[in-house]
Design a protein around this motif. Structure first.
Motif, PDB file in Angstrom:
ATOM      1  N   HIS A  95       0.825  -1.216   0.000  1.00 30.89           N
ATOM      2  CA  HIS A  95       0.000   0.000   0.000  1.00 30.89           C
ATOM      3  C   HIS A  95       0.857   1.263   0.000  1.00 30.89           C
ATOM      4  O   HIS A  95       0.400   2.329  -0.392  1.00 30.89           O
ATOM      5  N   HIS A 112      -7.219  -8.448  -0.634  1.00 31.55           N
ATOM      6  CA  HIS A 112      -6.340  -9.389   0.080  1.00 31.55           C
ATOM      7  C   HIS A 112      -6.837 -10.836  -0.040  1.00 31.55           C
ATOM      8  O   HIS A 112      -6.980 -11.547   0.965  1.00 31.55           O
ATOM      9  N   HIS A 116      -5.272  -2.880   9.744  1.00 37.65           N
ATOM     10  CA  HIS A 116      -5.996  -2.435   8.549  1.00 37.65           C
ATOM     11  C   HIS A 116      -6.785  -3.610   7.992  1.00 37.65           C
ATOM     12  O   HIS A 116      -6.636  -4.739   8.453  1.00 37.65           O
ATOM     13  N   VAL A 117      -7.665  -3.335   7.031  1.00 34.68           N
ATOM     14  CA  VAL A 117      -8.533  -4.374   6.476  1.00 34.68           C
ATOM     15  C   VAL A 117      -7.677  -5.373   5.701  1.00 34.68           C
ATOM     16  O   VAL A 117      -7.237  -5.084   4.600  1.00 34.68           O
ATOM     17  N   VAL A 141      -8.993   0.148   3.182  1.00 35.80           N
ATOM     18  CA  VAL A 141      -8.318  -1.050   2.714  1.00 35.80           C
ATOM     19  C   VAL A 141      -6.804  -0.842   2.685  1.00 35.80           C
ATOM     20  O   VAL A 141      -6.030  -1.782   2.626  1.00 35.80           O
ATOM     21  N   GLU A 197       0.978  -8.473   3.535  1.00 30.97           N
ATOM     22  CA  GLU A 197       1.146  -8.026   2.141  1.00 30.97           C
ATOM     23  C   GLU A 197       2.283  -8.740   1.429  1.00 30.97           C
ATOM     24  O   GLU A 197       2.328  -8.746   0.199  1.00 30.97           O
TER      25      GLU A 197
HETATM   26 ZN   LIG Z   1      -3.225  -4.596   2.935  1.00 28.16          ZN
END
Ligand SMILES: [Zn+2]
Length: 333
Positions: free
Chosen positions: A61, A161, A227-228, A249, A304
């Protein structure tokens, strides 16, 4: 004909006659993230050289590409992306790198919304299937470019995700095998067989994770994340998403003081024992919320990217194992 030209012709004849020899140079595949790269390497075996645009232990992100990244992508035979609006940098990257054949590995995945509309404690029901009429917010510009009206499309803020459920990574494996076969049809059977073998490993992983989660009583399966990132995990393994510290997100989302107060009240009211955060997180807000609500902060999830080779999440399978064990242990205490 000069001797050198004759030699070149001879080499070409030998290469064509040899069939497989025509593909002696492995395919040069670039995946956006280490998670996609690991799956692609499983499917490609020796026939493919896979690298990840983003390194291990990074937050997609927050990623900004460099001129070196553009050069790597422009030299690739194939670019593999997650899709569903995850790679917000993709449009600009491809503008700079030129027309590279790219494949969205999540096509065919049922996409969950970032937030469930009716019931905030579930992961929600899918918005639609990627590649089958669903347009994720942030990708609408792209859809508009083809000049076609898209009134029949479902729209929504997609949670990208998808890899947090191994069933979706089985779809990645199939898509990647098909993408490799399209570029290198001679070896299609090898890619197919590799995908079948890897999917069997993912099925075993899913059974293992399910058994692990079963040790945790249903009423303890409460997730609060930074976070989502765990909607697909919650959906697959029957957890409730109680809240997230950051509203969006992306890890770049902001939190107002009022929202922080409401979050702390919610954590207290629901007797949530743990806030989970990703290893790459900026922990300031999560720390503050945990402190105020008197709950534990476990900042040990990989969401991530994989860890580096020496870390606990060096492959996708280890990544899921590590995350699930961390969650089950923390909530089981
Ligand atoms: Zn993420």
């Amino acid at each position: 004909m000069k001797p050198a030209s004759i030699l070149i012709v001879l080499v070409l004849v030998v290469a064509v006659a040899g069939g497989v020899a025509a593909q002696e140079t492995p395919l040069n595949v670039v995946a956006t993230t280490t998670l996609v790269a690991d799956v692609a390497a499983q499917i490609g075996g020796d026939l493919v050289v896979v690298s990840s645009l983003l390194p291990p232990d990074t937050d997609t992100h927050a990623y900004q590409f460099t001129p070196q990244d553009v050069a790597r992508v422009s030299q690739a035979d194939l670019l593999l992306v997650v899709g569903a609006g995850y790679e917000t940098f993709l449009g600009r990257l491809l503008e700079s790198a030129g027309e590279i054949p790219s494949v969205v590995v999540s096509e065919g995945v049922a996409i969950l919304p970032v937030h469930a509309e009716d019931d905030e404690t579930t992961a929600g029901e899918p918005l639609g299937v990627l590649g089958q009429g669903l347009v994720c917010e942030g990708e609408e510009d792209e859809a508009a470019h083809d000049g076609v009206e898209h009134h029949d499309h479902a729209h929504g803020v997609c949670d990208p995700h998808v890899w947090m459920d191994p069933a979706n990574v089985m779809i990645w494996a199939e898509n990647i095998a098909a993408a490799f076969a399209a570029v290198d049809p001679i070896n299609a059977d090898v890619y197919r067989a590799n995908a079948v073998a890897y999917i069997a490993e993912l099925e075993a992983l899913d059974a293992e994770l399910r058994a692990l989660v079963e040790t945790l009583p249903r009423e303890r399966r409460m997730l609060v994340t930074n976070h989502v990132a765990l909607n697909y995990f919650a959906h697959a393994y029957d957890f409730d998403i109680v809240a997230t510290v950051l509203p969006g997100v992306s890890t770049g989302a902001e939190l107002s003081p009022q929202a922080l107060i409401e979050l702390v009240e919610l954590l207290r009211a629901q007797s949530v024992p743990v806030i989970f955060a990703e290893v790459t997180a900026n922990l300031q807000l999560a720390q503050l919320a945990a402190q105020e609500a008197g709950v534990t902060l476990v900042a040990d999830l990989y969401t991530e990217a994989l860890s580096d080779a020496g870390g606990p999440a060096a492959t996708y399978i280890d990544f899921m194992r590590h995350n699930t064990r961390t969650i089950v242990e923390a909530l089981g205490e």
